[in-house]
Design a protein around this motif. Structure first.
Motif, mmCIF file in Angstrom:
data_model
loop_
_atom_site.group_PDB
_atom_site.id
_atom_site.type_symbol
_atom_site.label_atom_id
_atom_site.label_comp_id
_atom_site.label_asym_id
_atom_site.label_seq_id
_atom_site.Cartn_x
_atom_site.Cartn_y
_atom_site.Cartn_z
ATOM 1 N N TYR A 96 -20.417 100.168 -53.921
ATOM 2 C CA TYR A 96 -19.993 101.527 -53.570
ATOM 3 C C TYR A 96 -18.480 101.686 -53.445
ATOM 4 O O TYR A 96 -17.999 102.691 -52.936
ATOM 5 C CB TYR A 96 -20.674 102.004 -52.285
ATOM 6 N N HIS A 97 -17.707 100.751 -53.947
ATOM 7 C CA HIS A 97 -16.258 100.770 -53.748
ATOM 8 C C HIS A 97 -15.468 101.522 -54.814
ATOM 9 O O HIS A 97 -14.268 101.658 -54.683
ATOM 10 C CB HIS A 97 -15.727 99.336 -53.709
ATOM 11 N N PHE A 98 -16.114 101.970 -55.858
ATOM 12 C CA PHE A 98 -15.374 102.496 -57.003
ATOM 13 C C PHE A 98 -15.309 104.025 -56.997
ATOM 14 O O PHE A 98 -16.175 104.696 -56.454
ATOM 15 C CB PHE A 98 -16.005 102.002 -58.305
ATOM 16 N N ALA A 99 -14.272 104.541 -57.626
ATOM 17 C CA ALA A 99 -14.077 105.978 -57.809
ATOM 18 C C ALA A 99 -13.010 106.157 -58.881
ATOM 19 O O ALA A 99 -12.423 105.194 -59.354
ATOM 20 C CB ALA A 99 -13.647 106.637 -56.502
ATOM 21 N N GLY A 100 -12.766 107.382 -59.246
ATOM 22 C CA GLY A 100 -11.726 107.671 -60.225
ATOM 23 C C GLY A 100 -12.241 108.118 -61.579
ATOM 24 O O GLY A 100 -11.473 108.619 -62.390
ATOM 25 N N TRP A 101 -13.529 107.934 -61.819
ATOM 26 C CA TRP A 101 -14.188 108.501 -62.983
ATOM 27 C C TRP A 101 -15.266 109.434 -62.465
ATOM 28 O O TRP A 101 -15.784 109.250 -61.371
ATOM 29 C CB TRP A 101 -14.881 107.449 -63.833
ATOM 30 N N PHE A 102 -15.602 110.422 -63.251
ATOM 31 C CA PHE A 102 -16.716 111.300 -62.900
ATOM 32 C C PHE A 102 -17.494 111.603 -64.159
ATOM 33 O O PHE A 102 -16.954 112.171 -65.105
ATOM 34 C CB PHE A 102 -16.229 112.603 -62.250
ATOM 35 N N GLN A 103 -18.728 111.168 -64.203
ATOM 36 C CA GLN A 103 -19.629 111.348 -65.333
ATOM 37 C C GLN A 103 -18.974 110.916 -66.646
ATOM 38 O O GLN A 103 -19.031 111.607 -67.658
ATOM 39 C CB GLN A 103 -20.143 112.778 -65.381
ATOM 40 N N GLY A 104 -18.332 109.733 -66.587
ATOM 41 C CA GLY A 104 -17.743 109.141 -67.779
ATOM 42 C C GLY A 104 -16.340 109.607 -68.116
ATOM 43 O O GLY A 104 -15.766 109.150 -69.092
ATOM 44 N N VAL A 105 -15.764 110.490 -67.318
ATOM 45 C CA VAL A 105 -14.430 111.030 -67.601
ATOM 46 C C VAL A 105 -13.427 110.485 -66.582
ATOM 47 O O VAL A 105 -13.635 110.584 -65.369
ATOM 48 C CB VAL A 105 -14.444 112.576 -67.553
ATOM 49 N N ASP A 106 -12.343 109.922 -67.083
ATOM 50 C CA ASP A 106 -11.272 109.390 -66.253
ATOM 51 C C ASP A 106 -10.597 110.543 -65.497
ATOM 52 O O ASP A 106 -10.175 111.525 -66.107
ATOM 53 C CB ASP A 106 -10.266 108.678 -67.162
ATOM 54 N N GLN A 107 -10.494 110.401 -64.190
ATOM 55 C CA GLN A 107 -9.887 111.439 -63.356
ATOM 56 C C GLN A 107 -8.468 111.069 -62.911
ATOM 57 O O GLN A 107 -7.920 111.688 -62.005
ATOM 58 C CB GLN A 107 -10.759 111.671 -62.108
#
Length: 151
Positions: A96-107
């Motif tokens: 559960y440590h990851f973030a920065g992409w949303f539904q395959g798109v780099d944010q």
């Protein structure tokens, strides 16, 4: 909401139980560890652990890109597959440590300049459930149903 999911046959469309948890090398949501270049070296990509039998049924190879879809809100997340017998058949696991992409798109463009983490990935919370225990009213944010397909 739970009864509706059962009545619609969600378990047939989403036959895997998705659980999530902590990587030993990362802390909390990863805000600090994913931005620390030495700790980021330890795990550089978001992944989903999947049993070899489940992977074979889906044509998924170790290290290949997959889409994990959740049973609610048309949620989906793109990540690498880690095919391992640590996970039982019918179960999948994600950190559960990851973030920065949303539904395959780099944010990354939405982060303040210089604040984007070194390691980006999908958030497992995108896929988790609105379910709860009706007896206690406690939420269930760490387990849900999912489907995994080759990307």
């Amino acid at each position: 909401m739970q009864k509706t999911a059962v009545d619609k046959g969600a378990a047939r469309q989403f036959p895997l139980i998705l659980t999530s948890g902590r990587l030993v090398d990362y802390e909390g949501g990863g805000e600090e560890t994913r931005s620390n270049k030495w700790l980021a070296e330890l795990k550089q990509e978001m992944f989903v652990e999947i049993n070899p039998a489940d992977a074979a049924e889906r044509g998924i190879n170790d290290g290949s890109w997959v889409w994990v879809t959740g049973a609610e809100s048309n949620s989906k997340a793109r990540m690498k597959a880690l095919v391992t017998e640590r996970i039982g058949k019918g179960v999948a696991w994600m950190p559960y440590h990851f973030a920065g992409w949303f539904q395959g798109v780099d944010q990354r463009s939405k982060y303040p300049k210089g604040a984007d983490p070194i390691v980006l990935g999908e958030s497992v919370n995108t896929l988790t459930t609105y379910g709860y225990d009706p007896a206690t009213g406690m939420q269930e944010p760490k387990a849900t149903l999912c489907q995994i397909r080759a990307a």
